[in-house]
Structures are given as structure tokens and as C-alpha cells.
Design a protein around this motif. Structure first.
Motif, PDB file in Angstrom:
ATOM      1  N   ASP A  92       4.076   4.620  -1.812  1.00  0.00           N
ATOM      2  CA  ASP A  92       4.168   4.047  -0.520  1.00  0.00           C
ATOM      3  C   ASP A  92       3.171   2.694  -0.690  1.00  0.00           C
ATOM      4  OD1 ASP A  92       5.445   6.027   0.498  1.00  0.00           O
ATOM      5  OD2 ASP A  92       3.901   6.592   1.784  1.00  0.00           O
ATOM      6  N   PRO A  93       3.484   2.005  -1.566  1.00  0.00           N
ATOM      7  CA  PRO A  93       2.564   0.612  -1.802  1.00  0.00           C
ATOM      8  C   PRO A  93       3.223  -0.373  -0.449  1.00  0.00           C
ATOM      9  CG  PRO A  93       4.369   0.594  -3.571  1.00  0.00           C
ATOM     10  CD  PRO A  93       4.551   1.890  -2.763  1.00  0.00           C
ATOM     11  N   ALA A  94       2.247  -1.211  -0.200  1.00  0.00           N
ATOM     12  CA  ALA A  94       2.633  -2.240   0.503  1.00  0.00           C
ATOM     13  C   ALA A  94       1.614  -3.597   0.499  1.00  0.00           C
ATOM     14  CB  ALA A  94       2.359  -1.849   2.041  1.00  0.00           C
ATOM     15  N   LEU A  95       2.046  -4.672   0.663  1.00  0.00           N
ATOM     16  CA  LEU A  95       1.178  -5.904  -0.099  1.00  0.00           C
ATOM     17  C   LEU A  95       1.096  -6.869   1.133  1.00  0.00           C
ATOM     18  CD1 LEU A  95       2.670  -4.600  -2.649  1.00  0.00           C
ATOM     19  CD2 LEU A  95       1.772  -6.827  -3.591  1.00  0.00           C
ATOM     20  N   PHE A  96       0.085  -7.690   1.166  1.00  0.00           N
ATOM     21  CA  PHE A  96      -0.376  -8.442   2.187  1.00  0.00           C
ATOM     22  C   PHE A  96      -1.132  -9.512   1.704  1.00  0.00           C
ATOM     23  CE2 PHE A  96      -3.628  -5.600   3.151  1.00  0.00           C
ATOM     24  CZ  PHE A  96      -4.791  -6.374   3.448  1.00  0.00           C
ATOM     25  N   TYR A  97      -1.142 -10.812   2.035  1.00  0.00           N
ATOM     26  CA  TYR A  97      -2.288 -11.775   1.759  1.00  0.00           C
ATOM     27  C   TYR A  97      -3.387 -11.805   3.054  1.00  0.00           C
ATOM     28  CZ  TYR A  97       0.740 -13.638  -1.940  1.00  0.00           C
ATOM     29  OH  TYR A  97       1.429 -13.866  -2.840  1.00  0.00           O
ATOM     30  N   ASP A  98      -4.530 -12.058   2.675  1.00  0.00           N
ATOM     31  CA  ASP A  98      -5.451 -12.357   3.715  1.00  0.00           C
ATOM     32  C   ASP A  98      -5.519 -13.704   4.165  1.00  0.00           C
ATOM     33  OD1 ASP A  98      -7.215 -13.579   2.081  1.00  0.00           O
ATOM     34  OD2 ASP A  98      -8.530 -11.824   1.735  1.00  0.00           O
ATOM     35  N   GLU A  99      -6.330 -13.898   5.024  1.00  0.00           N
ATOM     36  CA  GLU A  99      -6.773 -15.374   5.491  1.00  0.00           C
ATOM     37  C   GLU A  99      -7.096 -16.303   4.373  1.00  0.00           C
ATOM     38  OE1 GLU A  99      -9.864 -15.688   8.361  1.00  0.00           O
ATOM     39  OE2 GLU A  99     -10.639 -13.923   7.878  1.00  0.00           O
ATOM     40  N   ASP A 100      -7.572 -15.855   3.277  1.00  0.00           N
ATOM     41  CA  ASP A 100      -7.960 -16.683   2.525  1.00  0.00           C
ATOM     42  C   ASP A 100      -6.983 -16.843   1.298  1.00  0.00           C
ATOM     43  OD1 ASP A 100     -10.695 -17.331   3.590  1.00  0.00           O
ATOM     44  OD2 ASP A 100     -11.321 -15.388   3.015  1.00  0.00           O
ATOM     45  N   GLY A 101      -5.772 -16.150   1.394  1.00  0.00           N
ATOM     46  CA  GLY A 101      -4.814 -16.081   0.283  1.00  0.00           C
ATOM     47  C   GLY A 101      -5.153 -15.252  -0.687  1.00  0.00           C
ATOM     48  N   ARG A 102      -6.037 -14.155  -0.523  1.00  0.00           N
ATOM     49  CA  ARG A 102      -6.293 -13.172  -1.641  1.00  0.00           C
ATOM     50  C   ARG A 102      -5.111 -12.208  -1.209  1.00  0.00           C
ATOM     51  NH1 ARG A 102     -12.045 -11.415  -0.260  1.00  0.00           N
ATOM     52  NH2 ARG A 102     -12.003 -10.090  -2.084  1.00  0.00           N
ATOM     53  N   LEU A 103      -4.712 -11.453  -2.400  1.00  0.00           N
ATOM     54  CA  LEU A 103      -3.393 -10.460  -2.342  1.00  0.00           C
ATOM     55  C   LEU A 103      -4.252  -9.218  -2.441  1.00  0.00           C
ATOM     56  CD1 LEU A 103      -0.533 -10.357  -2.328  1.00  0.00           C
ATOM     57  CD2 LEU A 103      -0.455 -10.387  -4.876  1.00  0.00           C
ATOM     58  N   TRP A 104      -3.485  -8.137  -1.575  1.00  0.00           N
ATOM     59  CA  TRP A 104      -4.076  -7.063  -1.465  1.00  0.00           C
ATOM     60  C   TRP A 104      -2.840  -5.830  -1.451  1.00  0.00           C
ATOM     61  CZ3 TRP A 104      -9.353  -6.168  -1.126  1.00  0.00           C
ATOM     62  CH2 TRP A 104     -10.084  -7.356  -0.894  1.00  0.00           C
ATOM     63  N   MET A 105      -2.919  -4.627  -1.914  1.00  0.00           N
ATOM     64  CA  MET A 105      -2.130  -3.647  -1.786  1.00  0.00           C
ATOM     65  C   MET A 105      -2.663  -2.431  -1.032  1.00  0.00           C
ATOM     66  SD  MET A 105      -0.005  -1.872  -4.698  1.00  0.00           S
ATOM     67  CE  MET A 105      -1.297  -0.567  -5.578  1.00  0.00           C
ATOM     68  N   THR A 106      -2.183  -1.822  -0.139  1.00  0.00           N
ATOM     69  CA  THR A 106      -2.452  -0.490   0.458  1.00  0.00           C
ATOM     70  C   THR A 106      -1.445   0.481  -0.255  1.00  0.00           C
ATOM     71  OG1 THR A 106      -0.752  -0.897   2.392  1.00  0.00           O
ATOM     72  CG2 THR A 106      -3.355  -1.479   2.576  1.00  0.00           C
ATOM     73  N   TYR A 107      -2.093   2.021  -0.339  1.00  0.00           N
ATOM     74  CA  TYR A 107      -0.872   2.846  -0.713  1.00  0.00           C
ATOM     75  C   TYR A 107      -1.734   4.129  -0.367  1.00  0.00           C
ATOM     76  CZ  TYR A 107      -4.222   3.336  -4.563  1.00  0.00           C
ATOM     77  OH  TYR A 107      -5.391   3.937  -5.428  1.00  0.00           O
ATOM     78  N   GLY A 108      -0.818   5.282  -0.646  1.00  0.00           N
ATOM     79  CA  GLY A 108      -1.489   6.548  -0.576  1.00  0.00           C
ATOM     80  C   GLY A 108      -0.734   7.510   0.496  1.00  0.00           C
ATOM     81  N   SER A 109      -0.646   8.760   0.365  1.00  0.00           N
ATOM     82  CA  SER A 109       0.162   9.543   1.279  1.00  0.00           C
ATOM     83  C   SER A 109      -0.481  10.983   1.225  1.00  0.00           C
ATOM     84  CB  SER A 109       1.684   9.715   0.815  1.00  0.00           C
ATOM     85  OG  SER A 109       2.077  10.698   1.398  1.00  0.00           O
ATOM     86  N   TRP A 110      -0.837  11.459   2.561  1.00  0.00           N
ATOM     87  CA  TRP A 110      -1.656  12.763   2.489  1.00  0.00           C
ATOM     88  C   TRP A 110      -2.746  12.810   1.593  1.00  0.00           C
ATOM     89  CZ3 TRP A 110       0.576  17.206   5.579  1.00  0.00           C
ATOM     90  CH2 TRP A 110       1.460  16.604   6.372  1.00  0.00           C
ATOM     91  N   SER A 111      -2.953  13.656   1.084  1.00  0.00           N
ATOM     92  CA  SER A 111      -3.967  14.090  -0.199  1.00  0.00           C
ATOM     93  C   SER A 111      -5.290  13.466   0.219  1.00  0.00           C
ATOM     94  CB  SER A 111      -3.384  13.565  -1.451  1.00  0.00           C
ATOM     95  OG  SER A 111      -2.131  14.276  -1.742  1.00  0.00           O
ATOM     96  N   GLY A 112      -5.852  12.303  -0.910  1.00  0.00           N
ATOM     97  CA  GLY A 112      -7.304  11.800  -0.297  1.00  0.00           C
ATOM     98  C   GLY A 112      -7.290  10.883   0.609  1.00  0.00           C
ATOM     99  N   GLY A 113      -6.027  10.539   1.119  1.00  0.00           N
ATOM    100  CA  GLY A 113      -5.895   9.388   2.051  1.00  0.00           C
ATOM    101  C   GLY A 113      -5.276   8.111   1.851  1.00  0.00           C
ATOM    102  N   ILE A 114      -5.378   7.147   2.695  1.00  0.00           N
ATOM    103  CA  ILE A 114      -5.002   5.875   2.295  1.00  0.00           C
ATOM    104  C   ILE A 114      -6.210   4.948   1.623  1.00  0.00           C
ATOM    105  CG2 ILE A 114      -3.949   3.708   3.337  1.00  0.00           C
ATOM    106  CD1 ILE A 114      -2.171   6.253   3.489  1.00  0.00           C
ATOM    107  N   TYR A 115      -5.643   4.115   0.461  1.00  0.00           N
ATOM    108  CA  TYR A 115      -6.574   3.267  -0.247  1.00  0.00           C
ATOM    109  C   TYR A 115      -6.256   1.798  -0.425  1.00  0.00           C
ATOM    110  CZ  TYR A 115      -9.409   7.078  -1.968  1.00  0.00           C
ATOM    111  OH  TYR A 115     -10.178   8.117  -2.150  1.00  0.00           O
TER     112      TYR A 115
END
Length: 522
Positions: A219-242
Motif C-alpha cells: 500500500d505505497p502512497a506518495l505526496f509532496y510536502d509544502e517545501d517540495g520534499r517527496l514522501w511515501m507512506t506504506y504498511g498494513s496491519w502488522s507493525g503499522g503505518i510508516y
């Protein structure tokens, strides 16, 4: 901090989809992104699990590729010769192995445009498609592929996060060796991008992956922050979302390298990144973050419960002033789960299993959403839902969202139609009346929510199944019920698919993490 270097990547010949028109689309885990066409129109693309795609100009009519791409893996629109193109990922998971025996498990992609991506020929700019491949509930991997047009096909670049690995030779449902040497970890440790193998990742003498602590890499999902830095969230159940920051030049994670803690005490893992929510195998998946310039908040959506029609799937909402958190709900609580806790204590519940009286079929298990703010600043919540009809059939639904006075986006009670508008100029006498309401509560309920009836009196009182006070101003409505205050939006909406029925509705979010919807009974 370490960053894996990208290999040389050359673009495949690009596609233009041949499509057929549909009124509804069935896409699981829909991720939405948009482009501008040659005439300057905004076109919205959906990408979902099992290589499902669609596009639309208005969220009302859809264009779908003519061929079912999941049945065309030898010449796929997105991945071309899929088995060959994604072979490096499939060495670990996702093809003809364990739960993917005899086929493919390619799930929950997300596509984002990156101006800074550098191709091997020196050119810049790519659509980056991040996908997950999985063979068991813990052995998974996230990879990404790139293209110069959004319709692909996408050239494989790298596999960047693995899960389900062990310190020693072991197996978990197939003949695959789960030793971490078969992932990218060995190279990252050898080149000192990561400071050694963490004992937190495994239990039982290194033979089993520690799913109380470490995430399932899907479940990767990407976004840019207000400064233009690029991030990816991911994870499912188990140890959580990172969450991991990515290098925009090559799309690779900037691994923390060392373990640590955030200022508010959350885990920073040397490989997996910073923990945002969950843990101890409590439900939570399909994380999606969107930044809103007007409120200056990052909004985190996470889906709880099981994905089946009677599994209790439901969407939760948090927000933060920073992309890395902490993310808090309306009660001000962080969704980090400690051992023995239940996740139902955390997160604004946006939508449960519901059915208004006039609807022939109820809605179940709405979740794994994405969100887009269009060029006009309008919000759209895009998700898949199942139905109260005894089947596991699912379809995409789109609901508008409106910002309430406390800075929370509230979803409209009925799906988006182009005649929907905020009821800004109504008098008390026009709003007053009987309303069927749905209180979505805060549990991960598997049964249908029973609707209630209230009456909004002209003198500002609420009577009926709930009692309290109400007020409104310029399309905003506030309900005060006991100690709980619900704030939201008054809307004039089309409430059936035929367009023959419209109604005054409201949608509110409470300071107790509950959402209440109302539909006026004229």
C-alpha cells in the motif's frame, strides 16, 4: 542517512489507451491522480489493485481500458511483459508462490509526477508508479516503475522496501528462503547505508519476522510536502503505518540508517522509516496523506477493519502540522497502538456500514481511499465500497468533501453529482424539519448502522432520538449534543442515481471522533 542509487532506466514506447465507456467502475484500492490534457482540461486517473485502471473528466462517466489488464500479463498496458519487467520484485513475492500460486498478486499502486527524476539518457521528469507485490500476509515488497506518459507502459526501476524477511534461512508457506540476504537489506548494510541488521525485526532466534513491530510492505502512497520534499507512506496491519522520505532524482528511499525516536516518542526504524500509526497487528492499511495549503495541515487517511463486506472496513482521519507527524484525531490522540490496546479508540470515523431509508441497497466496507484537491480547490474522496446484498462485489464511489470550521474535511452523505452545492443562504425555517441521521460511531462494526430520526426546531433545539442545540451560518452547521460538538456543512444534494430526488443534507464531524450525517425528510 542512506539512499540507494537508481540503476540506468530507459523509457519503453508509450501507450495511448483504447477505452470503453462505463457509468460505474470496479477498482479495488483506487488511487487518484490528475493531468492536464492538450486543451488544458483536468483529467483524473484511477489506478488500483490487480492492475485496474480508469479515467474520467468529471467523476460521473468513466473510460476503462478495453482489455482486462489482469488477464493480459504478457503484454500489459502498465507493465508490458509483466513477469519479465517486475522479475526482481517477484523473486521475493507476488508471482506463482504461496498466496499468489498460479498467478500474480500486484496490489494498491499509486502514481505521481516527478519533475526531478533523471533518466539514463539525461532527460528529466517521469510518472512514477509505486506498487506492492505480496505472497503471504507478511512477505511482501514495494517496487516502482517509471514512464514518460501517465498511461505507460512503466519501466521497472527498483524494489525498495521488503517485509517478511528473517535473519536466518527460513520459510513461510512456500519453498522461498526468507533470509534477508534475498532482499536489498544485505547491500544496504554492506555499503553502510543502514547500520546493521536490527534484532527488532525478528523473533524466535531469527527465524520469524516480528509483525508486532515491523510493517507489511504494501500500500505505497506518495505526496509532496509544502517545501517540495517527496514522501511515501506504506504498511498494513502488522507493525503499522510508516513513512519514508524519497530522493526525487531517483525515487529511492532516504533510509534513516540509524534507529531513533521522534520528539513525541514514536519509532524511527533504520530501514522502515518513521512510524505514523498502528502496531501489534491492529487493523490499519491503505494510508493516504494529502496536504492542504489553506489549513496548512497534512491529512492522514487510514482504513481499519477487514476488507470483506462483513469485515468492518471503515475510513479514519487524522492530521498533523508536519509530514512526519505526529498525526492526531479530533480528540487530540495519536494512533500509535500499544500492546493490548484497541485501534477503535483512535481516528475520526468517516463512514461505516449505512443505508438511508430511501436507498434500495446499503453500503458496506467503504475504504482504502485516496483524496484529490482539484485545480479549483475542491476536495474529492475516492474509495471502493461493497454492498448490503450478500455479495463481495465492489465499486468505486466518489464523495465531495468540505472543510468544517475546525479544519476537518467532512465527506458529503451522498456521492458526488455536478448539481451539488453548499446551502449558504437558507433561513432557520428552511432548515428546520425532520432528518433521518446516520451516526457512524467509532467502532469497527460489521453490522449495518441503524438510522435515527431527529427534528431541528426553528428555535434552535434538537428533539427526537438525540437532543441538544443546533445553529448555522453561511452553509456551516453546528450540532451540540451533550458534551459533544459536531461541525460540518449544509448541502443541497441529489440523493438518488436517477437525479429525480434532491434533498437538504448535512455532514458533521464531532470532537468525539464520530461523524453524523443527516437527510431532510420532505
Amino acid at each position: 542517512m542512506g539512499c540507494q542509487l537508481s540503476r540506468d532506466v530507459s523509457a519503453l514506447p508509450q501507450n495511448e489507451w483504447t477505452t470503453t465507456n462505463q457509468a460505474r467502475v470496479s477498482i479495488h484500492d483506487p488511487s487518484v491522480t490528475s493531468i492536464k490534457d492538450d486543451q488544458g482540461n483536468e483529467i483524473f486517473y484511477l489506478f488500483g489493485s490487480h492492475i485496474a485502471q480508469a479515467k474520467t473528466e468529471d467523476f460521473l462517466a468513466w473510460e476503462v481500458p478495453f482489455v482486462n489488464e489482469y488477464e493480459n500479463m504478457d503484454d500489459n498496458l502498465l507493465f508490458g511483459k509483466t513477469k519479465e519487467n517486475l522479475a526482481e520484485t517477484f523473486k521475493w513475492a507476488g508471482y506463482d508462490d504461496a498466496d499468489s500460486a498460479g498467478g500474480f498478486n500486484i496490489w494498491a499502486p499509486d502514481v505521481i509526477w516527478n519533475d526531478s527524476y533523471e533518466w539514463s539518457d539525461g532527460s528529466k521528469g517521469a510518472y512514477m508508479l509505486y506498487y506492492s507485490a505480496s505472497s503471504t500476509w507478511r512477505r511482501s515488497a514495494i517496487g516502482f516503475a517509471v514512464a514518460k506518459t501517465i498511461e505507460g507502459p512503466y519501466t521497472y526501476d527498483s524494489t525498495i522496501v521488503y517485509s517478511g524477511f528473517t535473519e536466518k534461512d527460513s520459510t513461510d508457506g512456500s519453498e522461498r528462503n526468507t533470509n534477508y540476504g534475498n532482499t536489498n537489506l544485505k547491500r544496504l548494510i554492506d555499503d553502510k547505508s543502514i547500520n546493521g541488521f536490527s534484532e527488532k525485526w525478528v523473533i524466535e532466534d531469527g527465524l520469524t519476522y516480528n509483525t508486532d513491530y515491523a510493517p507489511n510492505a504494501i500500500d505505497p502512497a506518495l505526496f509532496y510536502d509544502e517545501d517540495g520534499r517527496l514522501w511515501m507512506t506504506y504498511g498494513s496491519w502488522s507493525g503499522g503505518i510508516y513513512i519514508l522520505e524519497l530522493d526525487p532524482k531517483n525515487g529511492q528511499p532516504i533510509y534513516p540508517g540509524e534507529d531513533g525516536l521522534t520528539s513525541d516518542g514514536r519509532t524511527i526504524d533504520r530501514y522502515f522509516g518513521t512510524k505514523l500509526s498502528g502496531g501489534y497487528h491492529q487493523s490499519g492499511e491503505g494510508a493516504y496523506i494529502v496536504y492542504d495549503e489553506d489549513t496548512d495541515y497534512y491529512y492522514l487517511f487510514v482504513t481499519y477493519g477487514g476488507l470483506s463486506a462483513k469485515g468492518g472496513y471503515n475510513m479514519r482521519l487524522f492530521r498533523s502540522e508536519s509530514p512526519e507527524g505526529p498525526y492526531l484525531d479530533a480528540k487530540g490522540n495519536s494512533p500509535i497502538i500499544e500492546k493490548g490496546e484497541q485501534n477503535i479508540k483512535y481516528g475520526i470515523k468517516l463512514m461505516g456500514n449505512y443505508q438511508f431509508a430511501h436507498q434500495r441497497t446499503g453500503f458496506r466496507a467503504a475504504g482504502h481511499n485516496s483524496v484529490i484537491i482539484d485545480e479549483n480547490g475542491d476536495w474529492y474522496l475516492v474509495f471502493h465500497t461493497r454492498f448490503n446484498n450478500g455479495s463481495e462485489v465492489h465499486e468505486v464511489r466518489v464523495h465531495s468533501m468540505y472543510m468544517n470550521e475546525d479544519g476537518w474535511p467532512v465527506p458529503a452523505p451522498f456521492e458526488y453529482r455536478d448539481n451539488e452545492e453548499i446551502a449558504e443562504n437558507m433561513k432557520d425555517s428552511q432548515i428546520a424539519g425532520r432528518y433521518e441521521i446516520i451516526n457512524h460511531g467509532t467502532d469497527n462494526g460489521k453490522t449495518m448502522i441503524k438510522s435515527q430520526v431527529i427534528e431541528l426546531l426553528e428555535n434552535g433545539e434538537i428533539k427526537g432520538d438525540l437532543s441538544g442545540k443546533w445553529s448555522h451560518s453561511k452553509g456551516a452547521i453546528t450540532l451540540t449534543i451533550g458534551e459533544n460538538i459536531f461541525k460540518g456543512t449544509l448541502l443541497e444534494q441529489q440523493i438518488d442515481a436517477t437525479g429525480e430526488r434532491t434533498s437538504l443534507t448535512f455532514s458533521t464531524i464531532g470532537n468525539n471522533n464520530e461523524s453524523i450525517w443527516g437527510n431532510k425528510q420532505d
